[in-house]
Design a protein around this motif. Structure first.
Motif, PDB file in Angstrom:
ATOM      1  N   LEU A   1      23.250  36.880  50.189  1.00 57.73           N
ATOM      2  CA  LEU A   1      23.794  36.325  48.951  1.00 57.73           C
ATOM      3  C   LEU A   1      24.759  37.303  48.285  1.00 57.73           C
ATOM      4  CD1 LEU A   1      20.625  34.609  47.430  1.00 57.73           C
ATOM      5  CD2 LEU A   1      22.541  33.535  48.623  1.00 57.73           C
ATOM      6  N   LEU A   2      24.476  38.579  48.345  1.00 58.56           N
ATOM      7  CA  LEU A   2      25.385  39.571  47.754  1.00 58.56           C
ATOM      8  C   LEU A   2      26.712  39.609  48.507  1.00 58.56           C
ATOM      9  CD1 LEU A   2      22.887  42.465  46.977  1.00 58.56           C
ATOM     10  CD2 LEU A   2      24.255  41.199  45.301  1.00 58.56           C
ATOM     11  N   ALA A   3      26.660  39.489  49.828  1.00 59.83           N
ATOM     12  CA  ALA A   3      27.903  39.464  50.611  1.00 59.83           C
ATOM     13  C   ALA A   3      28.746  38.233  50.263  1.00 59.83           C
ATOM     14  CB  ALA A   3      27.573  39.480  52.107  1.00 59.83           C
ATOM     15  N   ILE A   4      28.086  37.091  50.076  1.00 57.56           N
ATOM     16  CA  ILE A   4      28.823  35.870  49.715  1.00 57.56           C
ATOM     17  C   ILE A   4      29.382  35.992  48.293  1.00 57.56           C
ATOM     18  CG2 ILE A   4      28.596  33.385  49.330  1.00 57.56           C
ATOM     19  CD1 ILE A   4      26.484  33.327  51.528  1.00 57.56           C
ATOM     20  N   LEU A   5      28.609  36.578  47.384  1.00 52.90           N
ATOM     21  CA  LEU A   5      29.106  36.778  46.015  1.00 52.90           C
ATOM     22  C   LEU A   5      30.332  37.675  45.992  1.00 52.90           C
ATOM     23  CD1 LEU A   5      25.767  37.222  44.016  1.00 52.90           C
ATOM     24  CD2 LEU A   5      27.343  35.279  43.892  1.00 52.90           C
ATOM     25  N   GLN A   6      30.353  38.666  46.864  1.00 58.79           N
ATOM     26  CA  GLN A   6      31.538  39.525  46.932  1.00 58.79           C
ATOM     27  C   GLN A   6      32.753  38.723  47.371  1.00 58.79           C
ATOM     28  OE1 GLN A   6      31.512  43.070  46.097  1.00 58.79           O
ATOM     29  NE2 GLN A   6      33.626  42.352  45.917  1.00 58.79           N
ATOM     30  N   PHE A   7      32.559  37.790  48.295  1.00 55.40           N
ATOM     31  CA  PHE A   7      33.650  36.907  48.730  1.00 55.40           C
ATOM     32  C   PHE A   7      34.115  36.039  47.554  1.00 55.40           C
ATOM     33  CE2 PHE A   7      35.295  32.923  50.356  1.00 55.40           C
ATOM     34  CZ  PHE A   7      36.178  33.341  51.354  1.00 55.40           C
ATOM     35  N   PHE A   8      33.178  35.494  46.786  1.00 57.22           N
ATOM     36  CA  PHE A   8      33.546  34.664  45.638  1.00 57.22           C
ATOM     37  C   PHE A   8      34.341  35.464  44.609  1.00 57.22           C
ATOM     38  CE2 PHE A   8      29.629  31.728  46.307  1.00 57.22           C
ATOM     39  CZ  PHE A   8      30.320  31.065  47.316  1.00 57.22           C
ATOM     40  N   LEU A   9      33.940  36.701  44.343  1.00 55.36           N
ATOM     41  CA  LEU A   9      34.651  37.513  43.360  1.00 55.36           C
ATOM     42  C   LEU A   9      36.059  37.872  43.822  1.00 55.36           C
ATOM     43  CD1 LEU A   9      31.903  39.998  42.080  1.00 55.36           C
ATOM     44  CD2 LEU A   9      32.865  38.036  40.882  1.00 55.36           C
ATOM     45  N   ASP A  10      36.197  38.139  45.121  1.00 53.89           N
ATOM     46  CA  ASP A  10      37.500  38.577  45.644  1.00 53.89           C
ATOM     47  C   ASP A  10      38.479  37.429  45.829  1.00 53.89           C
ATOM     48  OD1 ASP A  10      36.635  41.172  45.656  1.00 53.89           O
ATOM     49  OD2 ASP A  10      36.104  41.209  47.783  1.00 53.89           O
ATOM     50  N   PHE A  11      37.969  36.264  46.210  1.00 56.80           N
ATOM     51  CA  PHE A  11      38.882  35.166  46.566  1.00 56.80           C
ATOM     52  C   PHE A  11      38.621  33.881  45.784  1.00 56.80           C
ATOM     53  CE2 PHE A  11      38.136  37.757  50.424  1.00 56.80           C
ATOM     54  CZ  PHE A  11      39.402  38.316  50.533  1.00 56.80           C
ATOM     55  N   GLY A  12      37.773  33.953  44.767  1.00 55.33           N
ATOM     56  CA  GLY A  12      37.461  32.750  44.006  1.00 55.33           C
ATOM     57  C   GLY A  12      38.679  32.149  43.330  1.00 55.33           C
ATOM     58  N   ASP A  13      39.612  32.975  42.874  1.00 54.12           N
ATOM     59  CA  ASP A  13      40.807  32.452  42.209  1.00 54.12           C
ATOM     60  C   ASP A  13      41.661  31.612  43.139  1.00 54.12           C
ATOM     61  OD1 ASP A  13      40.011  33.737  39.939  1.00 54.12           O
ATOM     62  OD2 ASP A  13      41.299  35.494  40.234  1.00 54.12           O
ATOM     63  N   MET A  14      41.657  31.952  44.423  1.00 53.19           N
ATOM     64  CA  MET A  14      42.485  31.208  45.386  1.00 53.19           C
ATOM     65  C   MET A  14      41.969  29.797  45.609  1.00 53.19           C
ATOM     66  SD  MET A  14      43.271  34.044  48.338  1.00 53.19           S
ATOM     67  CE  MET A  14      44.062  35.613  47.969  1.00 53.19           C
ATOM     68  N   VAL A  15      40.639  29.628  45.497  1.00 52.61           N
ATOM     69  CA  VAL A  15      40.057  28.308  45.780  1.00 52.61           C
ATOM     70  C   VAL A  15      39.480  27.672  44.514  1.00 52.61           C
ATOM     71  CG1 VAL A  15      39.594  28.779  48.203  1.00 52.61           C
ATOM     72  CG2 VAL A  15      37.915  29.450  46.455  1.00 52.61           C
ATOM     73  N   LEU A  16      39.829  28.239  43.351  1.00 51.13           N
ATOM     74  CA  LEU A  16      39.376  27.730  42.050  1.00 51.13           C
ATOM     75  C   LEU A  16      37.856  27.664  41.965  1.00 51.13           C
ATOM     76  CD1 LEU A  16      41.968  24.839  41.547  1.00 51.13           C
ATOM     77  CD2 LEU A  16      42.103  27.209  40.770  1.00 51.13           C
ATOM     78  N   HIS A  17      37.207  28.728  42.435  1.00 50.67           N
ATOM     79  CA  HIS A  17      35.748  28.803  42.382  1.00 50.67           C
ATOM     80  C   HIS A  17      35.337  29.707  41.228  1.00 50.67           C
ATOM     81  CE1 HIS A  17      31.587  28.939  43.910  1.00 50.67           C
ATOM     82  NE2 HIS A  17      31.602  30.208  43.517  1.00 50.67           N
ATOM     83  N   ASP A  18      34.546  29.167  40.317  1.00 53.40           N
ATOM     84  CA  ASP A  18      34.013  29.959  39.206  1.00 53.40           C
ATOM     85  C   ASP A  18      32.740  30.653  39.684  1.00 53.40           C
ATOM     86  OD1 ASP A  18      33.239  31.078  36.843  1.00 53.40           O
ATOM     87  OD2 ASP A  18      32.736  29.191  35.839  1.00 53.40           O
ATOM     88  N   ALA A  19      32.784  31.990  39.735  1.00 60.69           N
ATOM     89  CA  ALA A  19      31.655  32.747  40.293  1.00 60.69           C
ATOM     90  C   ALA A  19      30.496  32.882  39.316  1.00 60.69           C
ATOM     91  CB  ALA A  19      32.128  34.131  40.729  1.00 60.69           C
ATOM     92  N   ASP A  20      30.690  32.540  38.056  1.00 56.84           N
ATOM     93  CA  ASP A  20      29.636  32.763  37.060  1.00 56.84           C
ATOM     94  C   ASP A  20      28.347  32.015  37.399  1.00 56.84           C
ATOM     95  OD1 ASP A  20      28.845  33.870  34.362  1.00 56.84           O
ATOM     96  OD2 ASP A  20      28.617  31.731  33.970  1.00 56.84           O
ATOM     97  N   PRO A  21      28.383  30.703  37.710  1.00 61.97           N
ATOM     98  CA  PRO A  21      27.123  30.020  38.069  1.00 61.97           C
ATOM     99  C   PRO A  21      26.468  30.621  39.312  1.00 61.97           C
ATOM    100  CG  PRO A  21      28.844  28.421  37.563  1.00 61.97           C
ATOM    101  CD  PRO A  21      29.511  29.757  37.650  1.00 61.97           C
ATOM    102  N   SER A  22      27.280  31.042  40.273  1.00 67.79           N
ATOM    103  CA  SER A  22      26.713  31.633  41.490  1.00 67.79           C
ATOM    104  C   SER A  22      26.031  32.958  41.185  1.00 67.79           C
ATOM    105  CB  SER A  22      27.818  31.840  42.532  1.00 67.79           C
ATOM    106  OG  SER A  22      28.468  30.621  42.842  1.00 67.79           O
ATOM    107  N   LEU A  23      26.641  33.774  40.336  1.00 65.05           N
ATOM    108  CA  LEU A  23      26.034  35.050  39.962  1.00 65.05           C
ATOM    109  C   LEU A  23      24.717  34.832  39.227  1.00 65.05           C
ATOM    110  CD1 LEU A  23      29.288  36.841  38.756  1.00 65.05           C
ATOM    111  CD2 LEU A  23      27.857  37.598  40.662  1.00 65.05           C
TER     112      LEU A  23
END
Length: 562
Positions: A82-104
């Motif tokens: 889950l931490l590895a996936i969260l790092q992906f969300f933080l680094d590339f979330g803007d490109m795919v319009l993913h809000d990382a806050d709910p995932s965190l």
């Protein structure tokens, strides 16, 4: 990227198969490796199309992993995945319009709350928070303050390996919403360790402490809801249910104890500490303080003072006056309520008193605004040494800063009356037995020290507010005329009475240390002392000389004429 097409297609197929499979994705080590490989490819290529192709599969793996948290035993691998996936969300979330806050937040609530006692997950989590600290504070400023109780559990259980990394992220836990609740949580870290070790003994496995806490909280939830409703409608306090909820061992805490559950909470509820009677907890604390201590407890007794240093440093630098003013009464309440260890209590109280004085120096008007809790603490000067020392420091601050300043006349009058009462009670020796047998030397020393502080505060407060001078002269005159055994108190009162006959000198010596526009004939501006060759102050008054100066020479005898 042509040479790597096969590699990333291979890793993408692993994620796709895992997302469709019915098993837990964390149970397959290749899934974690594939997530890391694909993350590396995206960083290397910086391609929006590649991120867009990978994101759906990674998101599905994340959702599947979270859904199987309670059924899975692969806690370590799940946390790392889950931490590895969260790092992906933080680094590339803007490109795919993913809000990382709910995932965190999902990670903290579903995974870390159960796996904080796992050394590998705890270390990786701290590394993740440290590396992304700036981004988290900028994009999700309420995340860390919301989960500071969970992070304190993590560090209390794993401090030895995580000391440096946690100290880097600790300031991020402080925000307006967590400012007040965080302070008692730092002081209660040893109590938290007592509660965690109790859960460890009951569960029989240190690595599953988080899971056991989750089960306790879930089973206690209906009972707590009914207790909260009863408190709301009847005004009764949670925890007044009697002794039938205690555990079989008198030195342990019942897992249904409301204060026990409050210590083990994962999220900040935004409320300052609410004191509740808990005989079981008090018994457990006394047993922990008097019995053999675990290495974890020894480390925790060293952690809390260091975290408190950081907390107070950030407070004085960043917090606004309203927050600091709200903190001081809580601080004064907790001064005498903490884990019963001599060295720990000494270190904590020293820091508390230093912070109170620093806060009053920064904003002297706090003394007037907080006159009610200050007066209450002055009335507790007889209760125990901790409360007495706090009262002494408050006496000093009242005198040093004139009860809040020259504009706070009414507050200064009320504070002066409290000092008068404290003085007269001690002069009559009604509580500490000043005139008792010689075996009470320590009592007399304590009494004399308190009287010296009170006498000085009265003289200084009357210097700030001259309408109090007649009452101050009466109070100090009673000290001078009393048959008090300690010459230090008598001499101090006598000196202050002499100073009050010379307004300019009195203001120079007992007045504010800050530059003031108020002047009397003979007032000395100490900041100009380095530019003056001869000071025209009759120092013979200060050295108790009753007549004129003892020397018989004039300046013309010293200065050589041309």
């Amino acid at each position: 990227m042509n040479d790597q097409d096969g590699d990333w297609n291979y890793h993408l197929r692993i994620l796709s198969n895992s997302a469709r499979d019915s098993t837990d994705p964390a149970s397959d080590p290749s899934v974690l490796q594939s997530v890391k490989k694909l993350h590396g490819f995206c960083k290397l290529e910086k391609s929006d199309d590649l991120v867009a192709r990978i994101y759906p599969q990674i998101n599905k793996v994340f959702q599947r992993s979270v859904a199987s948290v309670t059924q899975s035993e692969s806690g370590t691998s799940k946390g790392l995945l889950l931490l590895a996936i969260l790092q992906f969300f933080l680094d590339f979330g803007d490109m795919v319009l993913h809000d990382a806050d709910p995932s965190l937040r999902t990670f903290f609530r579903s995974c870390l709350s159960r796996e904080f006692s796992d050394a590998v997950v705890a270390e990786t989590t701290c590394e993740f928070l440290t590396e992304n600290k700036r981004k988290l504070l900028a994009s999700f400023p309420n995340l860390l303050p919301q989960f500071f109780p969970l992070l304190l559990k993590l560090i209390a259980w794993n401090w030895e390996k995580l000391e440096k990394s946690f100290l880097k992220i600790f300031p991020g836990l402080i925000s307006p919403g967590s400012f007040l609740p965080l302070f008692p949580s730092i002081l209660d870290l040893p109590m938290l360790v007592v509660a965690l070790e109790k859960v460890e003994r009951s569960s029989g496995s240190g690595s599953r402490v988080g899971g056991s806490i989750a089960s306790i909280q879930k089973s206690a939830a209906p009972e707590m809801l009914l207790a909260l409703m009863d408190e709301a409608y009847t005004g009764s306090t949670i925890g007044d249910g009697g002794d039938d909820s205690g555990s079989e061992d008198n030195n342990t805490i019942d897992v249904a104890d409301p204060l026990f559950l409050e210590l083990l909470k994962d999220e900040n509820d935004g409320l300052a500490e609410r004191h509740r009677p808990s005989p079981a907890l008090n018994a457990a604390l006394q047993a922990a303080a008097s019995g053999p201590r675990s290495e974890r407890m020894k480390q925790t007794l060293k952690i809390a003072p260091r975290l408190l240093d950081v907390y107070f440093s950030v407070t004085l630098r960043d917090a606004n006056d309203s927050l600091i003013c709200a903190l001081i009464p809580l601080l004064m309440t907790r001064n005498s309520t903490m884990f019963p260890d001599k060295n720990f209590s000494h270190e904590i109280r020293r820091r508390l008193l230093e912070f109170v004085l620093a806060a009053f120096q920064r904003s002297p008007n706090f003394i007037a605004l907080l006159k009610k809790p200050i007066i209450d603490r002055l009335g507790e000067a007889y209760d125990d040494p901790a409360k007495r020392e706090l009262a002494l420091q408050l006496c000093w601050a009242i005198g040093e800063y004139g009860g809040g300043g020259e504009s706070y006349k009414e507050a200064a009058r009320e504070l002066f009356e409290s000092l008068e009462l404290l003085l007269y009670e001690n002069l009559s020796s009604s509580r500490l037995g000043l005139r008792q047998e010689s075996g009470n030397a320590s009592r007399r020393t304590t009494q004399s020290r308190l009287l010296c502080f009170v006498v000085t505060a009265i003289a200084k407060l009357a210097t700030y507010h001259r309408e109090l001078l007649p009452r101050a002269r009466v109070a100090l005159g009673k000290v001078v005329r009393s048959r008090i055994s300690d010459a230090r108190v008598w001499r101090r009162a006598h000196d202050y009475l002499g100073l009050m006959n010379e307004p300019g000198i009195c203001w120079s010596v007992l007045g504010p240390s800050r530059v003031s526009e108020k002047r009397f004939p003979g007032t000395v501006n100490w900041s100009e002392g380095g530019q003056k060759m001869v000071a025209h102050i009759p120092f013979h008054i200060l050295s108790e000389q009753g007549g004129p100066p003892f020397h018989d020479f004039a300046l013309s005898d010293v200065i050589i004429k041309n």
